[in-house]
Motif scaffolding. Structure first.
Motif, short mmCIF file in Angstrom:
data_model
loop_
_atom_site.label_atom_id
_atom_site.label_comp_id
_atom_site.label_asym_id
_atom_site.label_seq_id
_atom_site.Cartn_x
_atom_site.Cartn_y
_atom_site.Cartn_z
N LEU A 1 27.21 -7.69 -77.81
CA LEU A 1 26.60 -8.59 -77.49
C LEU A 1 27.05 -9.85 -77.51
O LEU A 1 27.51 -10.59 -75.81
N LEU A 2 26.98 -10.11 -78.09
CA LEU A 2 27.14 -11.83 -77.92
C LEU A 2 28.71 -12.45 -77.41
O LEU A 2 27.91 -12.66 -76.79
N ASN A 3 29.61 -11.01 -77.65
CA ASN A 3 30.74 -11.21 -77.17
C ASN A 3 30.73 -11.27 -76.00
O ASN A 3 31.41 -12.17 -75.44
N LEU A 4 30.33 -9.90 -75.73
CA LEU A 4 30.37 -10.28 -74.08
C LEU A 4 29.45 -11.52 -73.24
O LEU A 4 30.04 -11.71 -72.38
N ARG A 5 28.47 -11.69 -73.50
CA ARG A 5 28.40 -12.94 -73.37
C ARG A 5 28.53 -13.91 -73.20
O ARG A 5 28.47 -14.64 -71.88
N GLU A 6 29.47 -14.00 -74.24
CA GLU A 6 30.22 -15.59 -74.13
C GLU A 6 31.69 -15.28 -73.39
O GLU A 6 32.28 -16.43 -72.98
N ASN A 7 32.18 -14.48 -72.86
CA ASN A 7 33.70 -14.01 -72.85
C ASN A 7 33.28 -13.93 -70.51
O ASN A 7 34.01 -13.43 -70.15
N GLY B 1 25.07 -12.30 -65.34
CA GLY B 1 24.83 -12.31 -65.88
C GLY B 1 24.94 -10.74 -66.92
O GLY B 1 26.20 -9.98 -66.32
N VAL B 2 24.80 -11.00 -68.97
CA VAL B 2 24.72 -9.36 -69.11
C VAL B 2 23.69 -8.85 -69.72
O VAL B 2 22.71 -9.78 -70.39
N ASP B 3 23.17 -8.13 -69.15
CA ASP B 3 21.77 -7.86 -69.83
C ASP B 3 21.82 -7.60 -71.34
O ASP B 3 22.72 -7.63 -72.48
N ASP B 4 20.24 -6.31 -71.93
CA ASP B 4 20.13 -6.25 -73.26
C ASP B 4 21.33 -5.10 -73.62
O ASP B 4 21.67 -4.49 -75.28
N ILE B 5 21.58 -4.19 -73.03
CA ILE B 5 22.65 -3.55 -73.37
C ILE B 5 23.52 -2.88 -73.34
O ILE B 5 25.02 -2.34 -73.19
N GLY B 6 23.79 -4.41 -72.16
CA GLY B 6 25.52 -4.61 -72.21
C GLY B 6 25.96 -4.63 -71.13
O GLY B 6 27.16 -4.29 -71.04
N SER B 7 25.40 -4.19 -70.08
CA SER B 7 25.76 -3.49 -68.48
C SER B 7 26.27 -4.91 -68.28
O SER B 7 25.15 -6.64 -68.16
N ILE B 8 27.51 -5.68 -67.89
CA ILE B 8 27.76 -6.56 -66.78
C ILE B 8 26.96 -6.85 -66.51
O ILE B 8 27.73 -5.90 -64.59
N MET B 9 26.17 -7.60 -65.34
CA MET B 9 25.11 -8.00 -64.04
C MET B 9 26.01 -8.25 -62.87
O MET B 9 26.54 -9.60 -62.94
N VAL B 10 27.17 -7.88 -61.56
CA VAL B 10 27.90 -8.36 -60.76
C VAL B 10 27.35 -8.25 -59.66
O VAL B 10 27.48 -7.51 -59.19
N ARG B 11 27.14 -9.74 -58.88
CA ARG B 11 27.66 -9.73 -57.70
C ARG B 11 29.42 -9.38 -56.74
O ARG B 11 29.76 -10.46 -56.46
N TRP B 12 29.21 -8.23 -56.33
CA TRP B 12 30.18 -7.90 -56.15
C TRP B 12 30.53 -8.30 -54.69
O TRP B 12 29.83 -8.16 -54.18
N GLY C 1 31.42 0.41 -71.99
CA GLY C 1 31.15 1.88 -72.80
C GLY C 1 32.15 2.65 -71.75
O GLY C 1 32.23 3.69 -72.08
N GLU C 2 31.58 2.54 -70.44
CA GLU C 2 31.87 3.28 -69.70
C GLU C 2 32.64 2.61 -68.11
O GLU C 2 33.31 3.22 -68.40
#
Length: 76
Positions: A9-15, A43-54, A65-66
């Motif tokens: 999770l920390l890695n995702l939020r950094e990247n 942002g990145v939520d607590d379950i690791g989903s990357i929230m995106v405004r497409w 993971g999906e």
């Protein structure tokens, strides 16, 4: 759905910090934007989903993971 570790999770939020640009590579959802669609990370939520405004107007998150996206350097 996969469980995300604190380190992952920390890695995702950094990247994928808020404001960075991404390109969609894979999303298995009937309402998914087209592959190759670009967007801005909210942002990145607590379950690791990357929230995106497409850029297409969608706001579906990239599920950890999906789905797959990659960070790009894009001035739009």
């Amino acid at each position: 759905m996969r469980i995300i570790s604190k380190e992952q999770l920390l890695n995702l939020r950094e990247n994928y910090p808020a404001g960075c640009r991404v390109e969609l590579l894979k999303m298995d959802d009937i309402q998914a934007p087209k592959i190759g669609t670009k967007g801005t990370v909210v942002g990145v939520d607590d379950i690791g989903s990357i929230m995106v405004r497409w850029d297409s107007g969608s706001s579906l998150s990239v599920a950890f993971g999906e789905d797959l996206c990659r960070r790009i350097h894009d001035d739009r």
